[in-house]
Design a protein around this motif. Structure first.
Motif, short mmCIF file in Angstrom:
data_model
loop_
_atom_site.label_atom_id
_atom_site.label_comp_id
_atom_site.label_asym_id
_atom_site.label_seq_id
_atom_site.Cartn_x
_atom_site.Cartn_y
_atom_site.Cartn_z
N UNK A 48 0.82 -1.20 0.00
CA UNK A 48 0.00 0.00 0.00
C UNK A 48 0.86 1.26 0.00
N UNK A 49 1.96 1.21 0.75
CA UNK A 49 2.85 2.37 0.80
C UNK A 49 3.58 2.56 -0.53
N UNK A 50 4.07 1.48 -1.10
CA UNK A 50 4.87 1.59 -2.32
C UNK A 50 4.03 1.95 -3.53
N UNK A 51 2.78 1.49 -3.57
CA UNK A 51 1.94 1.83 -4.72
C UNK A 51 1.67 3.33 -4.75
N UNK A 52 1.66 3.98 -3.59
CA UNK A 52 1.51 5.44 -3.58
C UNK A 52 2.73 6.11 -4.19
N UNK A 53 3.91 5.57 -3.92
CA UNK A 53 5.12 6.12 -4.54
C UNK A 53 5.07 5.93 -6.05
N UNK A 54 4.61 4.78 -6.49
CA UNK A 54 4.53 4.50 -7.92
C UNK A 54 3.56 5.47 -8.60
N UNK A 55 2.42 5.69 -7.96
CA UNK A 55 1.42 6.60 -8.54
C UNK A 55 1.94 8.04 -8.60
N UNK A 56 2.64 8.46 -7.54
CA UNK A 56 3.22 9.79 -7.55
C UNK A 56 4.26 9.92 -8.65
N UNK A 57 5.10 8.88 -8.81
CA UNK A 57 6.11 8.90 -9.88
C UNK A 57 5.45 8.95 -11.25
N UNK A 58 4.33 8.25 -11.41
CA UNK A 58 3.63 8.27 -12.69
C UNK A 58 3.10 9.66 -13.00
N UNK A 59 2.51 10.31 -11.99
CA UNK A 59 1.97 11.66 -12.20
C UNK A 59 3.11 12.63 -12.54
N UNK A 60 4.20 12.54 -11.81
CA UNK A 60 5.31 13.47 -11.99
C UNK A 60 6.01 13.26 -13.34
N UNK A 61 6.31 12.02 -13.68
CA UNK A 61 7.07 11.74 -14.90
C UNK A 61 6.21 11.79 -16.15
N UNK A 62 5.07 11.13 -16.12
CA UNK A 62 4.21 11.11 -17.31
C UNK A 62 3.53 12.45 -17.54
N UNK A 63 3.47 13.28 -16.51
CA UNK A 63 2.85 14.59 -16.65
C UNK A 63 3.81 15.69 -17.07
N UNK A 64 5.09 15.37 -17.25
CA UNK A 64 6.06 16.41 -17.64
C UNK A 64 5.74 16.96 -19.02
N UNK A 65 5.39 16.09 -19.95
CA UNK A 65 5.02 16.55 -21.28
C UNK A 65 3.79 17.43 -21.26
N UNK A 66 2.82 17.09 -20.42
CA UNK A 66 1.60 17.89 -20.30
C UNK A 66 1.92 19.26 -19.72
N UNK A 67 2.83 19.31 -18.74
CA UNK A 67 3.23 20.60 -18.17
C UNK A 67 3.89 21.47 -19.23
N UNK A 68 4.70 20.87 -20.08
CA UNK A 68 5.33 21.62 -21.17
C UNK A 68 4.28 22.12 -22.16
N UNK A 69 3.30 21.28 -22.44
CA UNK A 69 2.22 21.68 -23.35
C UNK A 69 1.46 22.88 -22.81
N UNK A 70 1.15 22.88 -21.51
CA UNK A 70 0.38 23.96 -20.90
C UNK A 70 1.25 25.16 -20.52
N UNK A 71 2.56 25.05 -20.74
CA UNK A 71 3.49 26.15 -20.46
C UNK A 71 3.45 26.54 -18.98
N UNK A 72 3.41 25.54 -18.10
CA UNK A 72 3.35 25.80 -16.66
C UNK A 72 4.64 25.37 -15.96
N UNK A 73 5.68 25.09 -16.74
CA UNK A 73 6.96 24.76 -16.14
C UNK A 73 7.64 26.03 -15.64
N UNK A 74 8.71 25.87 -14.89
CA UNK A 74 9.40 27.01 -14.29
C UNK A 74 10.06 27.83 -15.39
N UNK A 75 9.86 29.13 -15.32
CA UNK A 75 10.42 30.04 -16.31
C UNK A 75 10.84 31.33 -15.59
#
Length: 216
Positions: free
Chosen positions: A51-78
């Protein structure tokens, strides 16, 4: 040629847009798992490392797989303090240089370094050292997958910026219509950036002079 590249860019944008919106549900899932884990541990004295590790996996999925989406929305650090001083074409040229010299090489290095680790974990069946833990390769594979999506979005952003510089497309850094409507009537200054726009402060009133002097 540019029209074909812009169509490819549109396809990439649509893909990362759908992925980004789907990742929202992973945040909800991680929250539910955390809640269930806390309740079972508190009231039933039951817990699981899975249960603990699956939360880490889900957080990693949101952070890594969402990087392209953040670039698309232009919400990365500038560094907006500098970017606001440039013209529209200069900002896009700076992005073209940054994408070409930094983002794409970084994605290539991360994918190249991570893929052998993923394959080794799959073949060896590597799993967590904690009792009841999960296998590791689903977490490892998020690294090359996330940087692949980021690289694709970087190519899409590069195409859009080149199209604008060559006068073949709109400014990709211009605020969208919802963003324009959300802006206040007068753009706040840097000093007001951390003050609520609706807050008002009374003007400074000097102390009133004394009506009479003390007797001597």
């Amino acid at each position: 040629m540019m029209n074909f590249l812009l169509k490819c860019s549109h396809i990439i944008d649509g893909m990362n847009g759908r992925i980004g919106r789907a990742l929202i549900w992973l945040i909800l899932l991680a929250t539910l798992i955390s809640t269930v884990n806390a309740i079972t541990r508190k009231f039933f004295n039951l817990s699981s490392n899975a249960f603990l590790e699956i939360q880490w996996y889900l957080f990693a999925a949101v952070f890594l797989l969402g990087a392209g989406y953040a670039f698309l929305r232009n919400v990365h650090v500038r560094v907006d303090v500098l970017a606001q001083k440039f013209s529209a074409k200069t900002r896009n040229v700076v992005d073209i240089v940054g994408i070409t010299l930094f983002v794409l090489p970084l994605c290539y290095c991360m994918i190249s370094f991570a893929w052998p680790v993923v394959m080794q974990a799959i073949h060896s069946g590597e799993s967590s050292a904690n009792a009841g833990g999960l296998v590791r390769w689903p977490a490892y594979i998020l690294v090359p997958a996330g940087f692949t999506l980021l690289a694709l979005q970087a190519c899409s952003e590069l195409i859009k910026r080149l199209a604008f510089v060559l006068d073949c497309g709109p400014d990709p850094l211009a605020p969208s219509e919802p963003e324009i409507q959300a802006l206040p009537a007068e753009h706040p200054s840097v000093n007001d950036a951390f003050m609520p726009s609706h807050t008002t402060y009374p003007p400074h009133v000097p102390d009133a002079p004394a009506n009479h002097k003390e007797g001597t």
